[in-house]
Design a protein around this motif. Structure first.
Motif: not given
Lengths: 387, 169, 118
Positions: A102, A117, A119, A177, A179, A181, A183-184, A187-188, A191, B133
């Protein structure tokens, strides 16, 4: 474009750290492979060079540098020279988007433990694995050896065939998730409270099997094994060029393992999530678990014949990956909040379907005639090998 | 400023690679120079903040279509056939030079007169311009019909390729 | 946003430098003693029969073409997967139509035997 020297230095340092780490993992992996396979085959493996044979990869590398570079006569010298580099470079730069931690606070600045990072993380990885095909087909073609050409073309056909299930399998976690990315993605998983291997087990299985085939690893290493096709695309490569191909294969393995760790096993997440120092450690632990599995599979399963290999990729893995993503999408559309728990249950059902499909296809293929014969009811034949 | 440098460098490499595609004798080398060209284009897309298109350029064009080109070149074994043949279009060289000079004159005229100049001081781009997106939101709401038409196009391609490589017994 | 890609450039430079440097190093350090027997293409010890630049079978072209078509399908799936929440049921239905048409093509290719013998 504002030019921030500190950012520049941080970027260079991160890239350097990742580069050196990658090139250090490769000898460890080579040693681990030789020892683990020796263990599976009930023998000792390298134990002369250094304690427990740890310096064996280094000894091999030094030996290979001093060997003679033999170029076949009639080989296309320029392409022949660059093919190992073309194989190696995409394998290394895929690592730029893999997060190994992180945000760290170094010297008062927030530093992301990831080289870049972006996207479009997963598309970047897929794009570079598409480029990995070039090194092989160019090596096979430029060697002026018909076995190399055949091995190179077969190997690249295998790689592109398995890129489809690979890409399709990753759409499932992206759906969950939201995304691309990496990193996302981690994170997903944080979560959701569960690693994505649980709701997407079929996707993980398809991804890993496709990863075996992408990296030309056993049991899919027919086009490059020494007993077949005289080592395929790297027959005519000697000395350090061969070492570069060999290293590129291991770097590819590490990349597939790293991406699987990030997307399916929660990446750097561990029980002590906030201690930044431990995050790369967790990442490496999970990575080496997957790599151990790679080596274990190599030592255990016999090699697949080429037509069975292609059949597996096109007829089993591709529909299964598609099925997985359709089910995930439907569940997510109908029950957006509780998609993950529902998928966790359904993924077991899907895996059962996958195993049944595999059994059916493999049972049918043992009943079809050998590849030389043609069924009389087939609707027309394709061009044969000689035409 | 950085963008200008990037554009000049990448543009020069792309043009050189493009010329090399046509000039080089060996077809496999031509295909490789075309890959270099596509790479430069992908990085130019990145400079223009279209990162999704850049990834697609590498993934589909340089990664799939050029592999097909290489396979076809090896399928036809063109490398051996054409290396020693003389140029079959030699008589058209004069016409080609004239037309090329005419095109160059036209481009210079347009550049000098400013007829094709874009308005300077364009607005700032939104934060996620060119990201998947934004592309997705646009593609699957406003452009649904072309999207479905693409699937029919791909189906036609599949049928076509099977028909082309099949030989009735 | 472009500055996020700069570290990738650094890594590309490092990787290319390493690969080319290693190749040059081995070129310099290795002995050079070519003789005709060593530089013949390897064919399990015999003299090579026939030219090395044979034609490859046409089914490789078929595989490459099918790969392109399904790769384009995958490329359409990714942005859809990202904006899936915003599209709702309409998004699911339109993608089901897209994939259904391609599955028809896939079944056609399967039944015609294009995925066989390889």
């Amino acid at each position: 474009m504002p030019f921030d020297v500190t950012e520049l230095v941080i970027a260079i340092v991160k890239a350097l750290v990742v580069f050196v780490a990658l090139l250090s993992i490769v000898p460890v992996l080579i040693w681990m492979e030789r020892k683990v396979i020796a263990d599976i085959q009930i023998r000792i493996g390298p134990n002369r060079a250094g304690p427990f044979g740890l310096l064996q990869p280094l000894a091999d590398a030094i030996k290979l540098i001093f060997k003679e570079n033999i170029i076949t006569q009639g080989a296309d010298k320029v392409v022949y020279f660059f093919a190992p580099a073309v194989s190696m470079v995409p394998a290394i730069i895929t690592f730029a988007v893999v997060p190994f931690g992180d945000t760290a606070h170094i010297l008062g600045r927030k530093v992301l433990l990831q080289v870049a990072d972006v996207n479009i993380g997963i598309l970047y990885i897929l794009a570079l694995s598409s480029l990995g095909v070039y090194g092989i087909v160019l090596a096979g073609w430029s060697s002026n050896n018909k076995y190399s050409l055949l091995g190179g073309v077969r190997s690249s056909a295998q790689m592109i065939s398995y890129e489809l299930p690979l890409g399709l399998a990753l759409v499932g976690p992206v759906l969950l998730s939201g995304s691309l990315s990496l990193r996302e993605m981690i994170n997903a998983q944080g979560r959701a409270g569960v690693w994505f291997i649980v709701p997407q087990f079929l996707a993980f299985a398809v991804y890993l099997i496709s990863g075996f085939a992408e990296t030309n690893r056993a049991p899919f290493d027919l086009p490059e094994a020494e007993q077949e096709l005289t080592a395929g695309y790297h027959t005519e490569y000697s000395s350090f060029r061969f070492a570069l191909f060999y290293m590129a294969e291991y770097v590819n393995m590490v990349t597939v393992g790293a991406v699987a760790t990030t997307i399916f096993l929660g990446g750097w997440r561990g029980p002590f999530g906030n201690i930044v120092i431990l995050q790369p450690v967790w990442f490496l632990v999970k990575l080496f678990a997957i790599l151990y599995f790679f080596i274990w599979v190599r030592g255990t399963l016999p090699r697949l014949r080429y037509d069975k290999l292609m059949k597996l990729g096109w007829k089993v893995l591709l529909p299964l990956a598609l099925l997985n993503l359709m089910v995930t999408a439907t569940v997510k559309a109908l029950a957006p909040q509780s998609a993950i728990p529902i998928m966790s249950v359904l993924s077991l059902v899907l895996v059962a379907i996958g195993v049944i499909a595999l059994t059916i296809i493999s049972a049918r293929s043992t009943r079809t005639p050998a590849s030389g014969l043609r069924e009389p009811s087939a609707e027309g034949a394709f061009y044969t090998w000689e035409s | 400023m950085g963008e200008l440098i990037a554009f000049v460098v990448l543009g020069a490499i792309a043009v050189a690679a493009g010329i090399a595609v046509v000039v080089v004798r060996n077809p496999v080398h031509s295909a490789l120079f075309l890959v270099v060209n596509f790479f430069c284009l992908a990085v130019l897309f990145l400079v223009l903040s279209a990162e999704f298109v850049a990834a697609l350029q590498v993934l589909v064009y340089a990664g799939a279509i050029m592999v097909l080109f290489l396979f076809v070149i090896m399928l036809l074994n063109v490398a051996g056939v054409f290396e020693s043949q003389r140029d079959p279009l030699r008589s058209q060289r004069g016409l080609a030079v004239c037309l090329g000079l005419g095109l160059l004159a036209e481009v210079l005229a347009i550049a000098v007169s400013g007829a094709a100049r874009l308005p300077s001081g364009g607005g700032t781009l939104p934060q996620d311009f060119g990201s998947p997106t934004l592309v997705g939101l646009l593609l699957y709401s406003q452009y649904v019909f072309p999207f479905e038409a693409v699937s029919v196009l791909l189906l036609i391609a599949m049928v076509g390729v099977v028909v082309l490589t099949k030989r009735s017994v | 946003m472009l500055s996020a890609y700069f570290p990738i450039l650094v890594l590309i430079v490092l990787a290319t430098g390493f690969a080319l440097g290693a190749l040059t190093l081995s070129h310099v350090l290795g002995p050079k003693r070519p003789n005709p027997a060593k530089s013949e293409p390897y064919e399990c010890g015999m003299r090579p029969i026939g030219s090395a630049r044979q034609r490859i079978p046409v089914r490789f072209y078929l595989i490459a073409m099918l790969f392109i078509l399904f790769d384009i399908e995958i490329v359409f799936l990714y942005p859809w997967a990202i904006v899936f929440d915003h599209l709702g049921l309409f998004g699911l239905v339109e993608m089901i139509v897209f994939i259904a048409i391609l599955v028809v093509g896939y079944v056609y290719v399967w039944r015609k035997g294009a995925l066989e013998w390889e």
